[in-house]
Design a protein around this motif. Structure first.
Motif, PDB file in Angstrom:
ATOM      1  N   ALA A 153       2.230  42.750  38.659  1.00  0.00           N
ATOM      2  CA  ALA A 153       2.877  41.730  39.493  1.00  0.00           C
ATOM      3  C   ALA A 153       1.902  41.073  40.456  1.00  0.00           C
ATOM      4  CB  ALA A 153       4.034  42.359  40.270  1.00  0.00           C
ATOM      5  N   ILE A 154       0.878  41.809  40.847  1.00  0.00           N
ATOM      6  CA  ILE A 154      -0.018  41.319  41.897  1.00  0.00           C
ATOM      7  C   ILE A 154      -0.904  40.167  41.422  1.00  0.00           C
ATOM      8  CG2 ILE A 154      -2.121  42.702  41.597  1.00  0.00           C
ATOM      9  CD1 ILE A 154      -1.822  43.464  44.586  1.00  0.00           C
ATOM     10  N   VAL A 155      -0.815  39.815  40.137  1.00  0.00           N
ATOM     11  CA  VAL A 155      -1.584  38.658  39.655  1.00  0.00           C
ATOM     12  C   VAL A 155      -1.148  37.375  40.366  1.00  0.00           C
ATOM     13  CG1 VAL A 155      -1.977  39.686  37.394  1.00  0.00           C
ATOM     14  CG2 VAL A 155       0.020  38.231  37.742  1.00  0.00           C
ATOM     15  N   PHE A 156       0.045  37.387  40.950  1.00  0.00           N
ATOM     16  CA  PHE A 156       0.541  36.201  41.651  1.00  0.00           C
ATOM     17  C   PHE A 156      -0.039  36.053  43.055  1.00  0.00           C
ATOM     18  CE2 PHE A 156       3.994  36.518  38.531  1.00  0.00           C
ATOM     19  CZ  PHE A 156       4.139  35.180  38.179  1.00  0.00           C
ATOM     20  N   ILE A 157      -0.842  37.011  43.486  1.00  0.00           N
ATOM     21  CA  ILE A 157      -1.267  36.989  44.883  1.00  0.00           C
ATOM     22  C   ILE A 157      -2.175  35.799  45.185  1.00  0.00           C
ATOM     23  CG2 ILE A 157      -3.347  38.423  44.660  1.00  0.00           C
ATOM     24  CD1 ILE A 157      -2.374  39.855  47.238  1.00  0.00           C
ATOM     25  N   THR A 158      -2.977  35.374  44.204  1.00  0.00           N
ATOM     26  CA  THR A 158      -3.827  34.197  44.422  1.00  0.00           C
ATOM     27  C   THR A 158      -2.971  32.949  44.634  1.00  0.00           C
ATOM     28  OG1 THR A 158      -5.520  35.183  42.992  1.00  0.00           O
ATOM     29  CG2 THR A 158      -5.732  32.843  43.499  1.00  0.00           C
ATOM     30  N   LEU A 159      -1.957  32.784  43.790  1.00  0.00           N
ATOM     31  CA  LEU A 159      -1.035  31.655  43.956  1.00  0.00           C
ATOM     32  C   LEU A 159      -0.345  31.722  45.312  1.00  0.00           C
ATOM     33  CD1 LEU A 159       0.640  29.243  42.960  1.00  0.00           C
ATOM     34  CD2 LEU A 159       2.166  30.893  41.823  1.00  0.00           C
ATOM     35  N   PRO A 188       6.650  38.221  34.550  1.00  0.00           N
ATOM     36  CA  PRO A 188       7.788  37.309  34.346  1.00  0.00           C
ATOM     37  C   PRO A 188       8.950  37.580  35.291  1.00  0.00           C
ATOM     38  CG  PRO A 188       6.966  38.104  32.239  1.00  0.00           C
ATOM     39  CD  PRO A 188       6.267  38.888  33.295  1.00  0.00           C
ATOM     40  N   ILE A 189       9.200  38.852  35.603  1.00  0.00           N
ATOM     41  CA  ILE A 189      10.318  39.164  36.489  1.00  0.00           C
ATOM     42  C   ILE A 189      10.046  38.661  37.906  1.00  0.00           C
ATOM     43  CG2 ILE A 189      11.544  41.060  37.616  1.00  0.00           C
ATOM     44  CD1 ILE A 189      11.605  42.522  35.047  1.00  0.00           C
ATOM     45  N   VAL A 190       8.788  38.734  38.350  1.00  0.00           N
ATOM     46  CA  VAL A 190       8.448  38.164  39.657  1.00  0.00           C
ATOM     47  C   VAL A 190       8.793  36.681  39.681  1.00  0.00           C
ATOM     48  CG1 VAL A 190       6.554  37.580  41.215  1.00  0.00           C
ATOM     49  CG2 VAL A 190       6.656  39.846  40.197  1.00  0.00           C
ATOM     50  N   LEU A 237       7.439  41.455  46.591  1.00  0.00           N
ATOM     51  CA  LEU A 237       7.825  42.666  47.315  1.00  0.00           C
ATOM     52  C   LEU A 237       8.773  43.529  46.483  1.00  0.00           C
ATOM     53  CD1 LEU A 237       7.481  44.050  50.116  1.00  0.00           C
ATOM     54  CD2 LEU A 237       9.626  42.947  50.773  1.00  0.00           C
ATOM     55  N   ALA A 238       9.716  42.883  45.816  1.00  0.00           N
ATOM     56  CA  ALA A 238      10.678  43.628  45.005  1.00  0.00           C
ATOM     57  C   ALA A 238      10.003  44.369  43.863  1.00  0.00           C
ATOM     58  CB  ALA A 238      11.743  42.677  44.460  1.00  0.00           C
ATOM     59  N   MET A 239       8.942  43.779  43.298  1.00  0.00           N
ATOM     60  CA  MET A 239       8.268  44.387  42.158  1.00  0.00           C
ATOM     61  C   MET A 239       7.081  45.250  42.568  1.00  0.00           C
ATOM     62  SD  MET A 239      10.138  43.576  39.718  1.00  0.00           S
ATOM     63  CE  MET A 239       9.134  44.235  38.400  1.00  0.00           C
ATOM     64  N   MET A 240       6.929  45.500  43.869  1.00  0.00           N
ATOM     65  CA  MET A 240       5.852  46.365  44.330  1.00  0.00           C
ATOM     66  C   MET A 240       6.379  47.590  45.066  1.00  0.00           C
ATOM     67  SD  MET A 240       2.996  43.524  45.500  1.00  0.00           S
ATOM     68  CE  MET A 240       1.763  44.751  45.931  1.00  0.00           C
ATOM     69  N   VAL A 241       7.275  47.396  46.006  1.00  0.00           N
ATOM     70  CA  VAL A 241       7.742  48.517  46.819  1.00  0.00           C
ATOM     71  C   VAL A 241       8.498  49.547  45.980  1.00  0.00           C
ATOM     72  CG1 VAL A 241       9.337  49.171  48.652  1.00  0.00           C
ATOM     73  CG2 VAL A 241       7.791  47.243  48.987  1.00  0.00           C
ATOM     74  N   VAL A 242       9.459  49.090  45.197  1.00  0.00           N
ATOM     75  CA  VAL A 242      10.265  50.029  44.398  1.00  0.00           C
ATOM     76  C   VAL A 242       9.412  50.767  43.362  1.00  0.00           C
ATOM     77  CG1 VAL A 242      12.204  50.238  42.801  1.00  0.00           C
ATOM     78  CG2 VAL A 242      12.383  48.727  44.789  1.00  0.00           C
ATOM     79  N   ILE A 249      10.978  35.094  37.758  1.00  0.00           N
ATOM     80  CA  ILE A 249      12.433  34.910  37.674  1.00  0.00           C
ATOM     81  C   ILE A 249      13.091  35.178  39.024  1.00  0.00           C
ATOM     82  CG2 ILE A 249      14.544  35.822  36.635  1.00  0.00           C
ATOM     83  CD1 ILE A 249      12.881  36.351  34.095  1.00  0.00           C
ATOM     84  N   LEU A 250      12.697  36.272  39.684  1.00  0.00           N
ATOM     85  CA  LEU A 250      13.262  36.584  40.994  1.00  0.00           C
ATOM     86  C   LEU A 250      12.962  35.480  42.001  1.00  0.00           C
ATOM     87  CD1 LEU A 250      12.422  40.400  41.345  1.00  0.00           C
ATOM     88  CD2 LEU A 250      14.675  39.385  41.004  1.00  0.00           C
ATOM     89  N   SER A 251      11.717  35.020  41.992  1.00  0.00           N
ATOM     90  CA  SER A 251      11.314  33.996  42.964  1.00  0.00           C
ATOM     91  C   SER A 251      12.087  32.702  42.761  1.00  0.00           C
ATOM     92  CB  SER A 251       9.806  33.735  42.852  1.00  0.00           C
ATOM     93  OG  SER A 251       9.065  34.916  43.097  1.00  0.00           O
ATOM     94  N   GLU A 252      12.299  32.313  41.504  1.00  0.00           N
ATOM     95  CA  GLU A 252      12.958  31.036  41.225  1.00  0.00           C
ATOM     96  C   GLU A 252      14.480  31.134  41.297  1.00  0.00           C
ATOM     97  OE1 GLU A 252      11.621  29.518  37.511  1.00  0.00           O
ATOM     98  OE2 GLU A 252       9.622  29.001  38.246  1.00  0.00           O
ATOM     99  N   LYS A 253      15.051  32.138  40.634  1.00  0.00           N
ATOM    100  CA  LYS A 253      16.505  32.204  40.493  1.00  0.00           C
ATOM    101  C   LYS A 253      17.210  32.801  41.705  1.00  0.00           C
ATOM    102  CE  LYS A 253      16.095  30.605  36.318  1.00  0.00           C
ATOM    103  NZ  LYS A 253      16.468  29.200  36.011  1.00  0.00           N
ATOM    104  N   ILE A 254      16.539  33.699  42.409  1.00  0.00           N
ATOM    105  CA  ILE A 254      17.198  34.389  43.521  1.00  0.00           C
ATOM    106  C   ILE A 254      16.700  33.896  44.877  1.00  0.00           C
ATOM    107  CG2 ILE A 254      17.560  36.638  44.622  1.00  0.00           C
ATOM    108  CD1 ILE A 254      17.529  37.903  41.896  1.00  0.00           C
ATOM    109  N   TYR A 255      15.383  33.729  45.008  1.00  0.00           N
ATOM    110  CA  TYR A 255      14.826  33.391  46.320  1.00  0.00           C
ATOM    111  C   TYR A 255      14.512  31.904  46.486  1.00  0.00           C
ATOM    112  CZ  TYR A 255      14.415  38.440  46.532  1.00  0.00           C
ATOM    113  OH  TYR A 255      14.688  39.783  46.506  1.00  0.00           O
ATOM    114  N   GLY A 256      14.786  31.084  45.482  1.00  0.00           N
ATOM    115  CA  GLY A 256      14.724  29.638  45.651  1.00  0.00           C
ATOM    116  C   GLY A 256      13.372  28.986  45.507  1.00  0.00           C
ATOM    117  N   TYR A 257      12.461  29.602  44.774  1.00  0.00           N
ATOM    118  CA  TYR A 257      11.151  28.976  44.565  1.00  0.00           C
ATOM    119  C   TYR A 257      11.305  27.730  43.703  1.00  0.00           C
ATOM    120  CZ  TYR A 257       6.291  28.383  43.095  1.00  0.00           C
ATOM    121  OH  TYR A 257       5.047  27.874  42.847  1.00  0.00           O
ATOM    122  N   ASP A 258      10.686  26.621  44.140  1.00  0.00           N
ATOM    123  CA  ASP A 258      10.749  25.359  43.407  1.00  0.00           C
ATOM    124  C   ASP A 258       9.336  24.797  43.291  1.00  0.00           C
ATOM    125  OD1 ASP A 258      11.336  22.985  42.208  1.00  0.00           O
ATOM    126  OD2 ASP A 258      12.427  22.123  43.901  1.00  0.00           O
TER     127      ASP A 258
END
Length: 309
Positions: free
Chosen positions: A99-105, A235-237, A270-275, A239-248
């Motif tokens: 999941a942490i591959v998104f950290i640069t973005l 992919p789940i990061v 956070l959801a895909m790291m802490v748990v 999906i969560l960001s777009e569908k639940i937390y409103g990333y556009d």
């Protein structure tokens, strides 16, 4: 390199080409100079042939026999409780690293430029490299004091530390460019503490419960399980960001980023790291009971095999 062009090519493409060339070079050097001790012949033949010649297998050995032997060894090892525990923790333990591959973005959405984002990611990588080294040293000393539990404690500590650092990194630090040095310090310490598991526990434990003859194959099997399962994390990061937390993505400014989208992505991360970090630490617990028994069984089997030679 991402912000520049080299010989008419974007910098990121050049970076991939350079890494590919270096990988090929390392592979060639390993093939050319590394000697596999498992295939060395007896002392009589060693006196007549070079190390490279000793690695040539007997032509009479059929590939079918090798595959059957490997399959039998794989089935045997998969029944070892310690192997099952390490694979289980790895299935969830690899999720945050994917999941942490998104950290640069995420850094660029906050407003950092290419160079600053790359530097922060590099600081994290440096912390991971040092952490892997020192984690192995600490685990070696812990295993001397607590032979059956020292390495497990190191792994649980390392996995657990991913929880507070993820919370602090993604939720506590203000998501502003002015927080650069806070991010840098946090990333280094985070990388230093969460990178122990492979060198401190997984590798050494495998070495003690897996037959040396099939050790490489079992390592590869473990990596195949872990990486294939954790591949869904990225992919789940998204999906969560777009569908639940409103990333556009349409609201993102290519230069200044977007504070709103950065916040949405940080929540998905956070959801895909802490748990997963918490579950990984928990799933190491059975090793307190299985490792001692499996290690003794492996030692007895190895001693019997040595006596038969």
């Amino acid at each position: 390199m991402a912000g520049y062009n080299f010989w008419g090519l974007p910098g990121w493409r050049c970076a991939f080409v350079i890494m590919g060339i270096l990988s090929c070079l390392i592979g060639f050097l390993v093939f050319q100079f590394v000697v596999d001790p498992r295939r060395l012949s007896g002392a009589h033949e060693m006196g007549k042939m070079s190390d490279r010649e000793n690695l040539i297998e007997d032509k009479s050995t059929r590939s079918a026999t090798i595959w059957l032997e490997s399959w039998a060894a794989m089935k045997m090892v998969m029944k070892v409780p310690t192997f099952q525990v390490i694979v289980l923790q790895g299935l969830v333990g690899m999720v945050p690293w994917t999941a942490i591959v998104f950290i640069t973005l995420w850094f660029e959405l906050i407003g950092f430029d290419h160079n600053s984002s790359a530097t922060l990611v590099g600081i994290f990588a440096a912390g991971c490299a040092l952490g892997s080294f020192f984690g192995g040293i600490i685990a070696d000393r812990m295993s001397q004091k607590y032979p059956h539990a020292g390495r497990v404690m190191c792994a649980q500590f390392s996995a657990f530390m991913g929880i507070p650092f993820s919370l602090f990194l993604l939720r506590v630090i203000p998501q502003e460019v002015s927080s650069y040095y806070t991010y840098a310090t946090t990333l280094f310490l985070m990388g230093f503490t969460i990178s122990w598991c492979a060198t401190a526990t997984n590798g050494p434990v495998f070495a003690e419960v897996v037959p040396p003859k099939h050790r490489t194959m079992i390592y590869a099997l473990d990596r195949a399980f872990e990486v294939s399962f954790s591949s869904f994390a990225a992919p789940i990061v998204g999906i969560l960001s777009e569908k639940i937390y409103g990333y556009d993505s349409k609201s993102v400014d290519p230069v200044l980023g977007s504070t709103r989208e950065a916040m949405a992505l940080s929540r998905g991360l956070l959801a895909m790291m802490v748990v997963p970090f918490g579950l990984c630490s928990l799933f190491y617990s059975p090793l307190y009971w299985t490792f001692k028994q499996d290690r003794e069984i492996a030692r007895i089997a190895s001693a019997k095999e040595t006596e038969m030679l």
